[in-house]
Motif scaffolding. Structure first.
Motif, mmCIF file in Angstrom:
data_model
loop_
_atom_site.group_PDB
_atom_site.id
_atom_site.type_symbol
_atom_site.label_atom_id
_atom_site.label_comp_id
_atom_site.label_asym_id
_atom_site.label_seq_id
_atom_site.Cartn_x
_atom_site.Cartn_y
_atom_site.Cartn_z
ATOM 1 N N ASP A 126 -5.355 0.099 -6.967
ATOM 2 C CA ASP A 126 -4.569 -0.753 -7.860
ATOM 3 C C ASP A 126 -5.299 -1.093 -9.165
ATOM 4 O O ASP A 126 -4.690 -1.180 -10.232
ATOM 5 C CB ASP A 126 -4.130 -2.039 -7.128
ATOM 6 C CG ASP A 126 -5.281 -2.725 -6.409
ATOM 7 O OD1 ASP A 126 -6.341 -2.092 -6.224
ATOM 8 O OD2 ASP A 126 -5.130 -3.899 -6.025
ATOM 9 N N LEU A 127 -6.622 -1.231 -9.107
ATOM 10 C CA LEU A 127 -7.361 -1.594 -10.329
ATOM 11 C C LEU A 127 -7.377 -0.427 -11.321
ATOM 12 O O LEU A 127 -7.375 -0.628 -12.534
ATOM 13 C CB LEU A 127 -8.788 -2.027 -9.987
ATOM 14 C CG LEU A 127 -8.877 -3.245 -9.054
ATOM 15 C CD1 LEU A 127 -10.289 -3.433 -8.515
ATOM 16 C CD2 LEU A 127 -8.433 -4.511 -9.790
ATOM 17 N N SER A 165 -14.525 -3.048 -10.685
ATOM 18 C CA SER A 165 -14.583 -1.808 -9.902
ATOM 19 C C SER A 165 -15.297 -0.713 -10.702
ATOM 20 O O SER A 165 -15.014 -0.502 -11.884
ATOM 21 C CB SER A 165 -13.159 -1.364 -9.551
ATOM 22 O OG SER A 165 -13.095 0.046 -9.397
ATOM 23 N N ASP A 308 -24.689 -0.085 -1.479
ATOM 24 C CA ASP A 308 -25.128 1.219 -0.984
ATOM 25 C C ASP A 308 -26.566 1.201 -0.448
ATOM 26 O O ASP A 308 -27.054 2.222 0.048
ATOM 27 C CB ASP A 308 -25.000 2.292 -2.086
ATOM 28 C CG ASP A 308 -23.548 2.670 -2.343
ATOM 29 O OD1 ASP A 308 -22.671 2.254 -1.582
ATOM 30 O OD2 ASP A 308 -23.292 3.393 -3.333
ATOM 31 N N ILE A 330 -18.819 -6.428 -0.916
ATOM 32 C CA ILE A 330 -18.070 -5.390 -1.628
ATOM 33 C C ILE A 330 -17.074 -4.689 -0.705
ATOM 34 O O ILE A 330 -15.922 -4.476 -1.079
ATOM 35 C CB ILE A 330 -19.022 -4.333 -2.253
ATOM 36 C CG1 ILE A 330 -20.104 -5.013 -3.101
ATOM 37 C CG2 ILE A 330 -18.243 -3.303 -3.080
ATOM 38 C CD1 ILE A 330 -19.623 -5.700 -4.352
HETATM 39 C C1 UD1 Z 1 -18.504 3.306 -6.173
HETATM 40 C C2 UD1 Z 1 -19.530 4.205 -5.552
HETATM 41 C C3 UD1 Z 1 -19.867 3.733 -4.138
HETATM 42 C C4 UD1 Z 1 -20.265 2.266 -4.165
HETATM 43 C C5 UD1 Z 1 -19.218 1.428 -4.878
HETATM 44 C C6 UD1 Z 1 -19.626 -0.033 -5.046
HETATM 45 C C7 UD1 Z 1 -19.031 6.327 -6.586
HETATM 46 C C8 UD1 Z 1 -18.552 7.732 -6.417
HETATM 47 N N1 UD1 Z 1 -19.021 5.559 -5.500
HETATM 48 O O1 UD1 Z 1 -17.315 3.444 -5.374
HETATM 49 O O2 UD1 Z 1 -20.942 4.525 -3.637
HETATM 50 O O3 UD1 Z 1 -20.407 1.798 -2.841
HETATM 51 O O4 UD1 Z 1 -18.970 1.964 -6.188
HETATM 52 O O5 UD1 Z 1 -20.829 -0.125 -5.724
HETATM 53 O O6 UD1 Z 1 -19.452 5.939 -7.660
HETATM 54 N N2 UD1 Z 1 -11.090 -1.857 -5.075
HETATM 55 C C9 UD1 Z 1 -9.794 -2.310 -5.112
HETATM 56 N N3 UD1 Z 1 -8.900 -1.675 -5.914
HETATM 57 C C10 UD1 Z 1 -9.246 -0.594 -6.680
HETATM 58 C C11 UD1 Z 1 -10.570 -0.144 -6.650
HETATM 59 C C12 UD1 Z 1 -11.487 -0.793 -5.830
HETATM 60 O O7 UD1 Z 1 -9.448 -3.288 -4.430
HETATM 61 O O8 UD1 Z 1 -8.390 -0.078 -7.397
HETATM 62 C C13 UD1 Z 1 -12.075 -2.539 -4.195
HETATM 63 C C14 UD1 Z 1 -12.627 -1.587 -3.134
HETATM 64 O O9 UD1 Z 1 -11.774 -1.544 -2.004
HETATM 65 C C15 UD1 Z 1 -13.961 -2.212 -2.815
HETATM 66 C C16 UD1 Z 1 -14.404 -2.800 -4.176
HETATM 67 O O10 UD1 Z 1 -13.214 -2.880 -4.970
HETATM 68 O O11 UD1 Z 1 -13.828 -3.249 -1.891
HETATM 69 C C17 UD1 Z 1 -15.443 -1.981 -4.897
HETATM 70 O O12 UD1 Z 1 -14.940 -0.699 -5.152
HETATM 71 P P1 UD1 Z 1 -15.350 0.163 -6.423
HETATM 72 O O13 UD1 Z 1 -16.318 -0.582 -7.278
HETATM 73 O O14 UD1 Z 1 -14.105 0.686 -7.042
HETATM 74 O O15 UD1 Z 1 -16.107 1.366 -5.719
HETATM 75 P P2 UD1 Z 1 -15.913 2.905 -5.937
HETATM 76 O O16 UD1 Z 1 -15.805 3.232 -7.378
HETATM 77 O O17 UD1 Z 1 -14.881 3.425 -5.000
#
Ligand code: UD1
Length: 421
Positions: A126-127, A165, A308, A330
């Motif tokens: 969604d973000l 995110s 991580d 996270i």
């Molecule tokens: C990236 C890293 C991953 C790391 C994470 C957090 C890559 C390829 N992967 O993952 O190794 O663990 O950052 O540092 O770079 N969320 C939402 N909506 C969204 C997107 C994210 O609710 O649209 C939530 C996710 O479910 C999670 C949190 O936000 O709980 C963090 O996610 P995000 O920062 O987006 O991580 P990634 O980019 O997937």
């Protein structure tokens, strides 16, 4: 399925070279979609996730070839043939969603499968979609795929993300490079991998400022050109191997490491009784005399303690003196390594997003199972310090994020081997 056999073998010493960052490479590779001209990455890590991204880009019609034993990735998106990221590839790796922003910016349309859940949590998109919609994209969910279109092109806007995110920041920044006008992205993620992406985009002709802070400003340009870029050091691989001498004792130098990549992590190591020193070649890590001390850890977006490294830090704290509290902020389900560490004699109580670890004198080797990428390496670290043999199964998780793990640890005196099945 292969497994890894680890036998506790005392203190470690020597040097470990740290590779380029997986997570930076996985966002730098889709940046090739933004330009007709070639993009070349050096210092790329040799990992199965990189092969998955290669297959995805090739499925879109990009040319991708590797040189110098995989450390150089040469890409060209001159003639793309598809703008659909298929479920069969996306389900293997969530980072596949990073083609959404670039495809939309260059072609005005993209169809990208939703990744679905993964072991560590729901991880929605969604973000990402909110940010791209703010730039004028229309996005619809049909049959499990996000169908995004911007027939008249994207337009710069001011957008504040509800949560910083990493992936959404990367997608929005890449999309905004080719939008009309200025985009101001507030509450942006500040991870070093984003700074690395922006440095590469700038070499390609993008006009961006503010990377590394929570406000990134992007002035859209008509087109981007080719570039060559060196991938930043992998701070998670760095932190993981810093824990090897912390857990086993001894002194190890991590080549290519920098304090600025692991500040919050080093603060916790210091509190636990581990010395870290910056050298001309990297970071030198040494455990002080006596037992490691318990510390409390809360995971946060950068510059906070990285999620991580939470599993690996837990492996260290299993044998610390006292009780440590680890809070995972996270991901909702990221303690799957805890029951496996418990099989090795650790005392861990998990309640929701909090794990309480009471240190024991020594862990004992056991057969354990890797459940995700970082969990798998935490079990190897625990095995290095345990009495007897530990067999870690399902190591395909490990191949996603750690190149030559057996050779790197053997090189500093660990007793570790891969058992082919
Ligand atoms: C990236 C890293 C991953 C790391 C994470 C957090 C890559 C390829 N992967 O993952 O190794 O663990 O950052 O540092 O770079 N969320 C939402 N909506 C969204 C997107 C994210 O609710 O649209 C939530 C996710 O479910 C999670 C949190 O936000 O709980 C963090 O996610 P995000 O920062 O987006 O991580 P990634 O980019 O997937």
């Amino acid at each position: 399925m292969d497994s890894i056999l680890v036998t506790g073998n005392g203190a470690l010493s020597g040097q470990i070279p740290i590779a380029g960052a997986k997570n930076a490479c996985l966002t730098l590779m889709p940046a090739t979609l933004l330009s007709e001209e070639p993009l070349t990455l050096t210092n790329a890590p040799r990992l199965s996730d990189i092969k998955t991204m290669t297959a995805l880009l090739q499925s879109l019609g990009a040319e991708v070839s590797t040189l110098q034993d995989g450390q150089v990735i040469a890409m060209s998106s001159h003639d793309l043939t598809s703008h659909t990221a298929d479920y069969e590839i996306v389900r293997k790796m969530r980072a596949s969603n990073l083609v959404l922003g670039p495809l939309l910016a260059r072609f005005g349309q993209a169809v990208v499968s939703l990744p679905g859940g993964c072991a560590i949590g729901a991880r929605p998109m969604d973000l990402h979609t909110e940010g791209l919609e703010a730039l004028g994209a229309e996005i619809e969910l049909k049959d499990g795929y996000l169908h995004a279109s911007a027939p008249r092109g994207l337009t710069g806007a001011v957008h504040e993300m509800r949560f910083a995110s990493v992936g959404a920041t990367e997608n929005i920044v890449m999309a905004a490079t080719l939008a009309k006008g200025t985009t101001v992205l507030k509450n942006a993620a500040r991870e070093p991998e984003i700074v690395d992406l922006v440095e590469c985009l700038r070499k390609m002709g993008a006009q961006i400022s503010g990377e590394g802070t929570s406000t990134i400003e992007i002035q859209g340009v008509d087109r981007l050109h080719g570039a060559t870029h060196q991938v930043v050091t992998d701070r998670i691989e760095l932190g993981t191997y810093m824990l090897a001498p912390a857990i086993c004792g001894g002194e190890v130098e991590l080549l290519g490491g920098r304090l600025s990549l692991v500040g919050a992590f080093v603060e916790k190591l210091d509190a636990a009784g581990i010395d870290v020193e910056e050298t001309a070649k990297g970071l030198k890590v040494r455990r002080r005399n006596g037992r490691v001390q318990a510390v409390d850890v809360t995971t946060e977006p950068f510059p906070g303690f990285p999620t991580d490294l939470q599993a690996q830090m837990m492996a260290l704290l299993c044998t610390a003196e006292g009780t440590s509290v680890l809070e995972e902020k996270i991901f909702e389900n990221r303690f799957m390594h805890a029951p496996e560490l418990t099989r090795m004699g650790a005392r861990i109580d998990v309640q929701g997003g909090t794990a309480t670890v009471t240190g024991v004198d020594r862990l004992k080797g056991a057969p354990v199972m890797a459940t995700d990428l970082r969990a798998s390496v935490s079990l190897i670290l625990a095995g290095l310090a345990a009495e007897g043999e530990t067999v870690v199964s399902r190591v395909y998780h490990l191949d996603r994020g750690y190149e030559h793990v057996v050779q790197k640890l053997e090189g500093v005196g660990a007793k570790i081997e891969r058992i082919k099945s």
